[in-house]
Enzyme design. Structure first.
Site, PDB file in Angstrom:
ATOM      1  N   ASP A 251      38.159  37.786  21.303  1.00 10.26           N
ATOM      2  CA  ASP A 251      36.862  37.173  21.000  1.00 10.26           C
ATOM      3  C   ASP A 251      35.895  37.281  22.163  1.00 10.26           C
ATOM      4  OD1 ASP A 251      36.494  36.090  18.429  1.00 10.26           O
ATOM      5  OD2 ASP A 251      37.931  34.492  18.847  1.00 10.26           O
TER       6      ASP A 251
ATOM      7  N   LYS B 262      35.723  40.782  18.811  1.00 11.26           N
ATOM      8  CA  LYS B 262      35.182  40.036  17.664  1.00 11.26           C
ATOM      9  C   LYS B 262      34.058  39.147  18.165  1.00 11.26           C
ATOM     10  CE  LYS B 262      37.566  36.472  15.542  1.00 11.26           C
ATOM     11  NZ  LYS B 262      36.649  35.333  15.745  1.00 11.26           N
TER      12      LYS B 262
ATOM     13  N   GLU C   4      35.743  32.854   7.432  1.00 10.59           N
ATOM     14  CA  GLU C   4      36.337  31.540   7.731  1.00 10.59           C
ATOM     15  C   GLU C   4      35.671  30.458   6.879  1.00 10.59           C
ATOM     16  OE1 GLU C   4      36.806  30.511  11.855  1.00 10.59           O
ATOM     17  OE2 GLU C   4      37.483  28.491  11.362  1.00 10.59           O
TER      18      GLU C   4
HETATM   19  O1  KIV Z   1      39.403  32.060  17.640  1.00 12.53           O
HETATM   20  C1  KIV Z   1      40.136  32.284  16.669  1.00 12.53           C
HETATM   21  O2  KIV Z   1      41.350  32.076  16.700  1.00 12.53           O
HETATM   22  C2  KIV Z   1      39.505  32.791  15.467  1.00 12.53           C
HETATM   23  C3  KIV Z   1      40.304  32.784  14.199  1.00 12.53           C
HETATM   24  C4  KIV Z   1      40.457  31.406  13.701  1.00 12.53           C
HETATM   25  C5  KIV Z   1      39.681  33.635  13.163  1.00 12.53           C
HETATM   26  O3  KIV Z   1      38.377  33.151  15.486  1.00 12.53           O
END
Ligand code: KIV
Length: 256
Positions: A86, A114, A183
């Site tokens: 992320d 992401k 989500e």
């Molecule tokens: O940060 C995370 O674990 C996520 C998932 C819940 C999709 O973005």
């Protein structure tokens, strides 16, 4: 899936082949290794690490340095799975920041990144993909916006949200995302997006009709007994088992 290294292209191809996609989060080396050995094809170093590992109240506190630290740990497992990470809160507000920070995560060992949002980050997504880094989208409830939204609410109930989600999903696909996480999207809207997109949708609390499902691994394993979530039924009561084993060991030490 074959035993060869999983790529973003391979994840995208799973939809075309009608293969369902199981995705889990990991934040360190042993968990990444375990998930990989279980055959999970896509592992996410999620910024959920802020809550499930670092003890923050939400993901808005997670920094780039913290993400890099955990991505390095996960990458040391050298998984066959595609390792995504992320981009944390406010790390992709400009195109230049998005590309620079995506490159930092890749330098730490991520193979895809992401970020949360749709049309409003389409330029950032194009630039990230243009720099050769595979991009995973995230629509619906956006945890990095939890403070301004006042909680974790299901998206897609109103016609306005429904149309916005469809437009955002198409914008991410057009910008080059290889898949998109949905989500807390209503199952009806998640199904419609899944039917319209050529890239896979990965649901979390978005019903059964997405191309794949993602869970936060500690939620799946029952490691966080202090919180309960409507969309996860833990498959293990790890917290209770760990407490019992630790107590038994402690008692055995004290009894000598
Ligand atoms: O940060 C995370 O674990 C996520 C998932 C819940 C999709 O973005």
């Amino acid at each position: 899936m074959t035993e060869t290294k999983v790529t973003a292209e391979a994840i995208r191809g799973m939809k075309a082949r009608g293969e369902r996609i199981a995705v889990l989060t990991a934040y360190d080396c042993p968990m990444t290794r375990l998930l990989d050995e279980a055959g999970v094809p896509l592992i996410l170093v999620g910024d959920s690490l802020g809550m499930v590992v670092l003890g923050y109240p939400d993901t808005t506190h997670v920094t780039m340095a913290e993400m890099e630290h955990h991505v390095r740990a996960a990458a040391r497992a050298n998984p066959r799975a595609l390792l995504a990470a992320d981009l944390p809160y406010r790390s992709y507000e400009t195109v230049a920041d998005a590309v620079a920070n995506a490159k930092r995560l890749v330098a730490a060992g991520a193979e895809a990144v992401k970020a949360e949002g749709g049309t409003e980050i389409a330029e950032q997504v194009c630039a990230i993909v243009g720099s050769g880094i595979p991009f995973l989208g995230h629509l619906g409830m956006l945890p990095q916006h939890v403070l301004e939204e006042g909680g974790y609410h299901v998206k897609g109930k109103s016609e306005q949200e429904h149309q916005r989600l469809l437009a955002d999903a198409h914008a991410l696909a057009k910008a080059g995302a290889f898949a998109v996480v949905l989500e807390l999207v209503t199952p009806r809207v998640a199904k419609e997006i899944t039917q319209q997109l050529l890239i896979p949708t990965i649901g979390i609390g978005a019903g059964p009709d997405c191309d794949g499902q993602i869970l936060v691994t500690p939620d799946l394993l029952g490691m966080l007994p202090w919180f309960s979530l409507k969309h996860v039924k833990p498959k293990l009561n790890a917290a209770e088992q760990m407490r019992a084993v630790v107590k038994e060991w402690k008692d055995s030490v004290m009894a000598r």
